[in-house]
Design an enzyme around this catalytic site. Structure first.
Site, PDB file in Angstrom:
ATOM      1  N   GLU A  66       3.537   8.139  -2.919  1.00 48.86           N
ATOM      2  CA  GLU A  66       3.258   7.153  -1.867  1.00 48.86           C
ATOM      3  C   GLU A  66       4.576   6.951  -1.136  1.00 48.86           C
ATOM      4  O   GLU A  66       5.506   6.357  -1.670  1.00 48.86           O
ATOM      5  CB  GLU A  66       2.760   5.855  -2.497  1.00 48.86           C
ATOM      6  CG  GLU A  66       2.317   4.798  -1.505  1.00 48.86           C
ATOM      7  CD  GLU A  66       1.925   3.516  -2.218  1.00 48.86           C
ATOM      8  OE1 GLU A  66       2.371   2.443  -1.762  1.00 48.86           O
ATOM      9  OE2 GLU A  66       1.205   3.576  -3.235  1.00 48.86           O
ATOM     10  N   CYS A 100       4.104  -2.221   0.709  1.00 47.67           N
ATOM     11  CA  CYS A 100       3.891  -0.935   1.372  1.00 47.67           C
ATOM     12  C   CYS A 100       2.796  -1.023   2.423  1.00 47.67           C
ATOM     13  O   CYS A 100       2.625  -0.095   3.218  1.00 47.67           O
ATOM     14  CB  CYS A 100       3.575   0.152   0.349  1.00 47.67           C
ATOM     15  SG  CYS A 100       2.336  -0.335  -0.859  1.00 47.67           S
TER      16      CYS A 100
END
Length: 315
Positions: A66, A100
């Site tokens: 990620e 995020c």
């Protein structure tokens, strides 16, 4: 060795025996023959470095990375204005912008009243500490890159080590499009770019040029107005949000926390939610095996009493 094992350091909570720290340890783990898959959350350069280590292995293994996400938010003309600015500011600064799914790009109509409310909401926020000095320095580097844009608002300074101040910049859609992909690069922390537009029909062509994100959001009250925008964002994000904010991430069956590169290296998988465990499972099929050699989970009498399917039917 965990912190609690170190001599002369009483009172610290022992760390799990399986936890290791440091770049060198990470390199060794990525190449160790006992490691069957790697998960990583961090920057794009960091993720590429991990992938390079995996590529050096004699046996390839899955890499669930990620790596970066700007999480675009599109405010269309029909959107409700009440609470919009406050919602954006709260989402942007949650966790000092270190989620995020923080909204790093906000597309709004070129409206002085709306821009003023956004500026006032951001100015009312207060910064905080980044997780590490390196992350703080990366944030400051990102601000320097965005410094060529027009400042829209700045929050109050944070306190303590590695503290930063929320900052938001603005530009028009044509200027933004002319400087892609640089202006759409993630600035990890409480910073965002507000992009103003006059004609929503020009948005899809620009949205098509964005890189992948974990989320994409539309604020509107007219579904038909959002149809083409939704089509563009569908190709750019793993989770689409309607009249909300992206920083809410729930550990639920329906959660999908992934998206096209660089948001994720494995867009079909989620790294949050009940289905996240599937990244680490290895399927094995037993064809015509005797019951004595089958795992308990597969035996006809189901001694473990687990939910399962037989010939595709829940049993």
């Amino acid at each position: 060795m965990g912190q609690g094992d170190r001599p002369g350091r009483p009172g610290l909570t022992p760390l799990p025996r399986g936890l290791v720290r440091g770049i060198d340890a990470g390199r060794r783990l990525a190449g160790h023959p006992a490691v069957a898959a790697v998960g990583f959350t961090g920057s794009i350069p960091g993720g590429k470095a991990v992938q390079a280590l995996i590529d050096e292995r004699p046996d390839p293994i899955p890499f669930y990375g990620e790596l970066g996400s700007v999480n675009p938010v599109v405010v269309l003309p029909s959107a409700r204005r009440e609470g919009l600015a406050q919602g954006f500011a709260a989402s942007l600064t949650l966790g000092t912008g270190q989620f995020c799914t923080s909204p790093g790009l906000l597309f709004v109509p070129d409206d002085v009243e709306l821009l003023t409310s956004l500026a006032e909401a951001v100015a009312a926020t207060t910064g905080g500490a980044m997780l590490t000095e390196r992350i703080r320095d990366g944030f400051l580097h990102g601000l320097a890159r965005l410094g060529k844009l027009t400042p829209l608002a700045e929050g109050r300074a944070g306190e303590g080590a590695f503290a930063v101040t929320p900052q938001v910049f603005t530009t028009d859609l044509a200027t933004f499009a002319a400087d892609l992909p640089a202006l759409a690069e993630e600035c990890f922390g409480p910073a965002a770019v507000v992009v103003t537009y006059t004609d929503p029909a020009e948005l899809p062509a620009v949205l098509d040029r964005l890189e992948g994100s974990l989320t994409a959001t539309v604020h509107a009250t007219d579904p038909e107005e959002a149809r083409e925008i939704a089509g563009a964002l569908l190709r750019k994000a793993g989770r689409l949000i309607w009249n909300g904010w992206p920083t809410g991430v729930a550990v639920r069956w329906a959660m999908h926390h992934g998206g096209p590169w660089p948001a994720s290296t494995a867009a079909a998988h989620t790294s949050v939610g009940a289905a996240a465990i599937r990244r680490w499972l290895v399927p094995t099929a037993y064809q015509d095996w005797p019951a004595e050699l089958l795992p308990l989970e597969l035996r006809e009498d189901n001694p473990l009493g687990i939910p399962r399917r037989v010939d595709g039917v829940p049993a």
